[in-house]
Write an enzyme that holds these catalytic residues in place. Structure first.
Site, PDB file in Angstrom:
ATOM      1  N   SER A  60       0.802  -1.227   0.000  1.00  0.00           N
ATOM      2  CA  SER A  60       0.000   0.000   0.000  1.00  0.00           C
ATOM      3  C   SER A  60       0.833   1.274   0.000  1.00  0.00           C
ATOM      4  O   SER A  60       0.281   2.369  -0.192  1.00  0.00           O
ATOM      5  CB  SER A  60      -0.939   0.008   1.208  1.00  0.00           C
ATOM      6  OG  SER A  60      -1.971  -0.932   1.052  1.00  0.00           O
ATOM      7  N   LYS A  63       0.412   3.538  -2.894  1.00  0.00           N
ATOM      8  CA  LYS A  63      -0.750   4.428  -2.984  1.00  0.00           C
ATOM      9  C   LYS A  63      -0.328   5.891  -2.952  1.00  0.00           C
ATOM     10  O   LYS A  63      -1.078   6.772  -3.391  1.00  0.00           O
ATOM     11  CB  LYS A  63      -1.722   4.145  -1.838  1.00  0.00           C
ATOM     12  CG  LYS A  63      -2.456   2.822  -1.978  1.00  0.00           C
ATOM     13  CD  LYS A  63      -3.323   2.526  -0.763  1.00  0.00           C
ATOM     14  CE  LYS A  63      -4.179   1.295  -1.048  1.00  0.00           C
ATOM     15  NZ  LYS A  63      -4.209   0.346   0.049  1.00  0.00           N
ATOM     16  N   SER A 120      -6.509   3.503   3.980  1.00  0.00           N
ATOM     17  CA  SER A 120      -5.788   2.685   2.998  1.00  0.00           C
ATOM     18  C   SER A 120      -6.743   1.971   2.051  1.00  0.00           C
ATOM     19  O   SER A 120      -6.554   0.804   1.709  1.00  0.00           O
ATOM     20  CB  SER A 120      -4.885   1.659   3.711  1.00  0.00           C
ATOM     21  OG  SER A 120      -3.902   1.160   2.837  1.00  0.00           O
TER      22      SER A 120
END
Length: 393
Positions: A60, A63, A120
Site C-alpha cells: 500500500s 498508494k 488505505s
C-alpha cells in the site's frame, strides 16, 4: 593559515572547520528491515541506505503515487475536491483494506483522498484511477503512473495497479518511495496535513476501519505522515516523516515481519536520526571563505563566498575535525561578475566520500586597462621563469 598547493588548479586549504558529510556511515543504524532509507531533508543528507535501489513489492505504500497524481490533477483543475465520482464494479471488487464502496455510491474526491490516506482504501484508489486514467481503466492509470514516476526521478518504480495489490512487476525501491514522500511534502503542503489525521469515519459504514495505521502519529516525536503497507510478499513497511525543530527526516522501511516490528523499527529510526545527528552552518552567505587570484582585472584578488548559508549535518557526538579545501582553476580572468560561480568548497572526511559546495564571487571585478594587461602577462612570465616548466600554475 592558507596554503597554495601545486596543481593545475588553485587548492586552498581551510582549517578549523567541523564540516558535514553527504553520506554519514560512521554511526550506522543496524536495521532489521529488508530495505531501508533515511534522508535528512534540509541538508539532503542520506543517513541510512540499505538495498535502497532494489525494486521491491511496495504494497500500500505505492498508494502515495496515486495520491500524487490526484493532487496534480486537483492543482491543474482537472479534478475538484467536491466532485463526486462513481464507483465501478471493478473498484468494488477489491478486498483487503477498503471503504466498503459499492456501485450505488458517488463519492466526493476529498473523501476518497482521506479514504486512501487514513483507511488505505483499495477501492478508493481505483475510483480515482479510473477517473484520471487516459483510457478510463486502472491498467491505463498504472501505465501513466509509471511514466510520471520516471519523469519525477523514480527510476526503479513500475506499477501494475493503483493500490499496491500484489501483482507481477508492481515494484518500487525504498529510495523512490523517499523521493515520492519528499515530493508530496514539498509540492502539496496544502494537502500534506491529511497524512497526520488519525481517524476518518466515512459515513459510519465501516466501524472496523476508521483508524490510521501509522504507529508513530500519537507518540509525540514529530511524526506527521505518510503511509503504511503490508502484504505477505512485501512484509510490513512504512514511509514516514517526522519534524523536530528545523529538521525534517524522511524514512522508508520495508520487509519487516510484524506490525510490532514495524512500529519499533520506525520509532528507533526517528529517534536515532534526531539524536545522533545535528545540523551546523559551516559558512555564512556573503562571508569570504578564501581569496582567488585574478588575471587582467582592476584588482588582483576576489573574495570567494557562499551564495547562501552552507548547512551540513554532523554526527552529534563526533569531535573530529574534517579538512576542507577551496578549489578553483586560476588565476581567473576578468571581467568577473558578483555571484558568478568560481570555486568549490571541497570536504574530505576520513573514510567517506567527499562533497563539493559552490562558492561565488563576492563582488564585480572589471577588466583592467592596457597597462594592467601588460603587467599581468609580465607577472605570469616571471612566475613561470622562477618556478620552471612544472610550476604550480
Amino acid at each position: 593559515m592558507i596554503k597554495i598547493l601545486k596543481s593545475s588548479a588553485r587548492m586552498v586549504a581551510v582549517g578549523g572547520l567541523f564540516l558535514g558529510l553527504s553520506v554519514l556511515s560512521a554511526t550506522a543504524f543496524e536495521t532489521k528491515a529488508r530495505a531501508a532509507y533515511v534522508l535528512d531533508q534540509r541538508t539532503d543528507t542520506v543517513l541510512l541506505a540499505k538495498n535502497a535501489e532494489q525494486p521491491l513489492p511496495p504494497a500500500s505504500m505505492s498508494k502515495l503515487m496515486t495520491l500524487y497524481v490526484a493532487f496534480e490533477a486537483i492543482r491543474d483543475g482537472r479534478l475538484t475536491l467536491d466532485e463526486q465520482l462513481p464507483v465501478s464494479e471493478h473498484a468494488m471488487s477489491y478486498g483487503g483494506s477498503t471503504m466498503f464502496l459499492d456501485t450505488t455510491d458517488r463519492v466526493r474526491v476529498e473523501d476518497l483522498l482521506r479514504g486512501i490516506i487514513v483507511l488505505s482504501g483499495n477501492d478508493a484508489c481505483v475510483v480515482l484511477a479510473e477517473a484520471l486514467s487516459p483510457d478510463g481503466t486502472e491498467a491505463g492509470f498504472a501505465r501513466y503512473m509509471t511514466k510520471r514516476a520516471q519523469q519525477l526521478g523514480m527510476m526503479n518504480s513500475t506499477f501494475a495497479n493503483a493500490n499496491g495489490w500484489p501483482a507481477a512487476g508492481h515494484r518500487m525501491s525504498v529510495q523512490d518511495l523517499a523521493i515520492l514522500a519528499e515530493l508530496l511534502i514539498e509540492d502539496f503542503p496544502e494537502y500534506y496535513p491529511l497524512f497526520s489525521e488519525t481517524e476518518f469515519k466515512f459515513d459510519g459504514r465501516a466501524p472496523s476501519n476508521t483508524r490510521n495505521r501509522n504507529p508513530l502519529l500519537s507518540l509525540g516525536i514529530g511524526a506527521d505522515g505518510l503511509k503504511t503497507g503490508h502484504t505477505s510478499e512485501a512484509g510490513y513497511g512504512l514511509v514516514g516523516s517526522a519534524i523536530q525543530g528545523d529538521r525534517r527526516v524522511i524514512f522508508v522501511v520495508s520487509g519487516l515481519n510484524s506490525t510490532a516490528a514495524r512500529a519499533e523499527e520506525a520509532e528507533a529510526l526517528v529517534n536515532w536520526s534526531f539524536r545522533q545527528f545535528t545540523s551546523k552552518t559551516i559558512a555564512k552567505a556573503s562571508v569570504p571563505v578564501a581569496q582567488a587570484e585574478v588575471w587582467r582585472g582592476t584588482e588582483k584578488t576576489v573574495g570567494l563566498v557562499p551564495a547562501e548559508d552552507l548547512t551540513v549535518l554532523l554526527p552529534a557526538l563526533s569531535g573530529k575535525q574534517i579538512n576542507a579545501e577551496v578549489v578553483y582553476t586560476g588565476p581567473i580572468e576578468a571581467p568577473i561578475v558578483k555571484g558568478q560561480e568560481l570555486a568549490k568548497l571541497v570536504l574530505k572526511p576520513e573514510d567517506l566520500p567527499e562533497i563539493r559546495l559552490p562558492l561565488v564571487a563576492a563582488k564585480d571585478v572589471p577588466s583592467g586597462g592596457f597597462l594592467v594587461r601588460v603587467m599581468s602577462a609580465a607577472d605570469i612570465l616571471v612566475s613561470r621563469f622562477l618556478t620552471g616548466p612544472e610550476g604550480a600554475m
